[in-house]
Scaffold this motif. Sequence first.
Motif, short mmCIF file in Angstrom:
data_model
loop_
_atom_site.label_atom_id
_atom_site.label_comp_id
_atom_site.label_asym_id
_atom_site.label_seq_id
_atom_site.Cartn_x
_atom_site.Cartn_y
_atom_site.Cartn_z
N ILE A 10 -1.75 44.54 26.31
CA ILE A 10 -3.02 43.81 25.52
C ILE A 10 -2.43 42.63 25.46
CG2 ILE A 10 -3.59 44.23 23.13
CD1 ILE A 10 -2.70 46.98 23.05
N GLU A 11 -3.45 41.65 25.39
CA GLU A 11 -3.27 40.24 25.17
C GLU A 11 -4.13 39.87 23.67
OE1 GLU A 11 -3.87 37.42 28.17
OE2 GLU A 11 -1.84 38.27 29.36
N HIS A 12 -3.57 39.40 22.95
CA HIS A 12 -3.96 38.97 21.62
C HIS A 12 -3.71 37.21 21.34
CE1 HIS A 12 -5.25 39.56 17.53
NE2 HIS A 12 -4.19 38.68 17.08
N SER A 13 -4.81 36.55 21.48
CA SER A 13 -4.59 34.96 20.98
C SER A 13 -4.03 35.04 19.47
CB SER A 13 -5.95 34.53 21.07
OG SER A 13 -6.48 34.73 22.47
N LEU A 14 -3.20 34.23 19.46
CA LEU A 14 -2.55 33.92 18.12
C LEU A 14 -3.20 32.34 17.53
CD1 LEU A 14 1.02 35.13 18.93
CD2 LEU A 14 -0.47 36.36 17.56
N LEU A 15 -3.23 32.72 15.81
CA LEU A 15 -3.75 31.38 15.50
C LEU A 15 -2.62 30.67 15.14
CD1 LEU A 15 -6.62 33.01 13.43
CD2 LEU A 15 -6.74 31.73 15.49
N SER A 16 -1.54 30.13 15.68
CA SER A 16 -0.48 29.45 15.38
C SER A 16 0.13 28.67 16.74
CB SER A 16 0.60 30.21 14.76
OG SER A 16 1.65 29.46 14.34
N THR A 17 0.55 27.48 16.34
CA THR A 17 0.97 26.79 17.55
C THR A 17 2.60 26.39 17.17
OG1 THR A 17 0.61 24.85 16.38
CG2 THR A 17 -0.91 25.39 18.16
N SER A 18 3.12 27.46 16.46
CA SER A 18 4.51 27.12 16.15
C SER A 18 5.27 28.28 16.64
CB SER A 18 4.60 27.37 14.28
OG SER A 18 6.02 27.72 14.34
N PRO A 19 6.31 27.98 17.69
CA PRO A 19 7.01 29.14 18.31
C PRO A 19 7.92 29.81 17.46
CG PRO A 19 7.45 26.81 19.12
CD PRO A 19 6.52 26.60 18.28
N ASN A 20 8.60 28.97 16.41
CA ASN A 20 9.28 29.82 15.53
C ASN A 20 8.71 30.62 14.46
OD1 ASN A 20 11.45 27.98 16.36
ND2 ASN A 20 11.03 26.14 14.78
N ILE A 21 7.53 30.39 14.20
CA ILE A 21 6.78 31.30 13.30
C ILE A 21 6.66 32.69 14.27
CG2 ILE A 21 4.48 31.82 12.09
CD1 ILE A 21 4.71 28.78 11.00
N TRP A 23 7.88 33.75 16.90
CA TRP A 23 9.16 34.27 17.25
C TRP A 23 9.68 35.25 16.28
CZ3 TRP A 23 11.31 36.34 21.09
CH2 TRP A 23 12.72 36.71 21.17
N ASN A 24 9.55 34.73 14.86
CA ASN A 24 9.88 35.40 13.57
C ASN A 24 9.27 36.51 13.60
OD1 ASN A 24 11.76 35.83 11.39
ND2 ASN A 24 9.73 35.28 10.29
N ILE A 25 7.84 36.60 13.72
CA ILE A 25 7.16 37.73 13.32
C ILE A 25 7.26 38.87 14.60
CG2 ILE A 25 4.68 38.28 13.68
CD1 ILE A 25 5.30 37.09 10.95
N ILE A 26 7.61 38.51 15.83
CA ILE A 26 7.62 39.51 16.84
C ILE A 26 9.33 40.01 17.24
CG2 ILE A 26 5.68 38.75 18.04
CD1 ILE A 26 7.56 37.71 20.22
N SER A 27 10.22 39.28 16.43
CA SER A 27 11.47 39.63 16.90
C SER A 27 12.70 39.98 15.89
CB SER A 27 11.84 38.66 17.63
OG SER A 27 12.61 37.50 16.82
N THR A 28 12.14 39.82 14.54
CA THR A 28 13.08 40.21 13.62
C THR A 28 12.42 41.47 12.64
OG1 THR A 28 11.90 38.90 11.70
CG2 THR A 28 13.43 37.61 13.10
N GLU A 29 13.41 42.25 12.04
CA GLU A 29 13.04 43.11 11.23
C GLU A 29 12.11 42.79 9.94
OE1 GLU A 29 16.89 43.33 8.16
OE2 GLU A 29 17.09 44.39 9.88
N GLY A 30 12.61 41.52 9.46
CA GLY A 30 11.26 41.00 8.43
C GLY A 30 9.90 40.95 8.99
N GLY A 31 9.74 40.27 10.25
CA GLY A 31 8.62 40.07 10.83
C GLY A 31 8.01 41.37 11.21
#
Length: 134
Positions: A10-21, A23-31
């Motif tokens: 599945i490919e989903h366009s994201l409405l952010s250009t911030s790699p840090n935001i 990355w946090n959403i896809i790789s951390t328990e909080g995200g």
Amino acid sequence: MYMEKQQIQIEHSLLSTSPNIIWNIISTEGGLSRWIADSVKESKGIFSFTWGDVNGHHEKRRAVLKERVRHSHIRLQWEDETDPDAYLELRMMRAEITGGYVLHITDYAMPDDVDSLYDIWDQNLEQLRRVTGL
């Protein structure tokens, strides 16, 4: 007879250009707990996912961290996975044309469960957009 799982992408366009935001959403328990499960905890390379009320009816699954490359992807394998080649991968990629980011999801399901897995990911991505604006 062993049935091979089918890979879905599945490919989903994201409405952010911030790699840090992203990355946090896809790789951390909080995200991850904001859009994939009601609770996600990580300890020593094991992710514990909980759906539902922790004190009431709930489902739990654990996944082993197979690979995490900062600002690229995270790959997990469910502990109860019977197919050694099946995994869950969340990958952030730059869209060449727009310069924005795309979330690329790779997951696996038995042939009879593919449609419901797509439905689950649609719900997860709707939750992602609703909660984070991504």
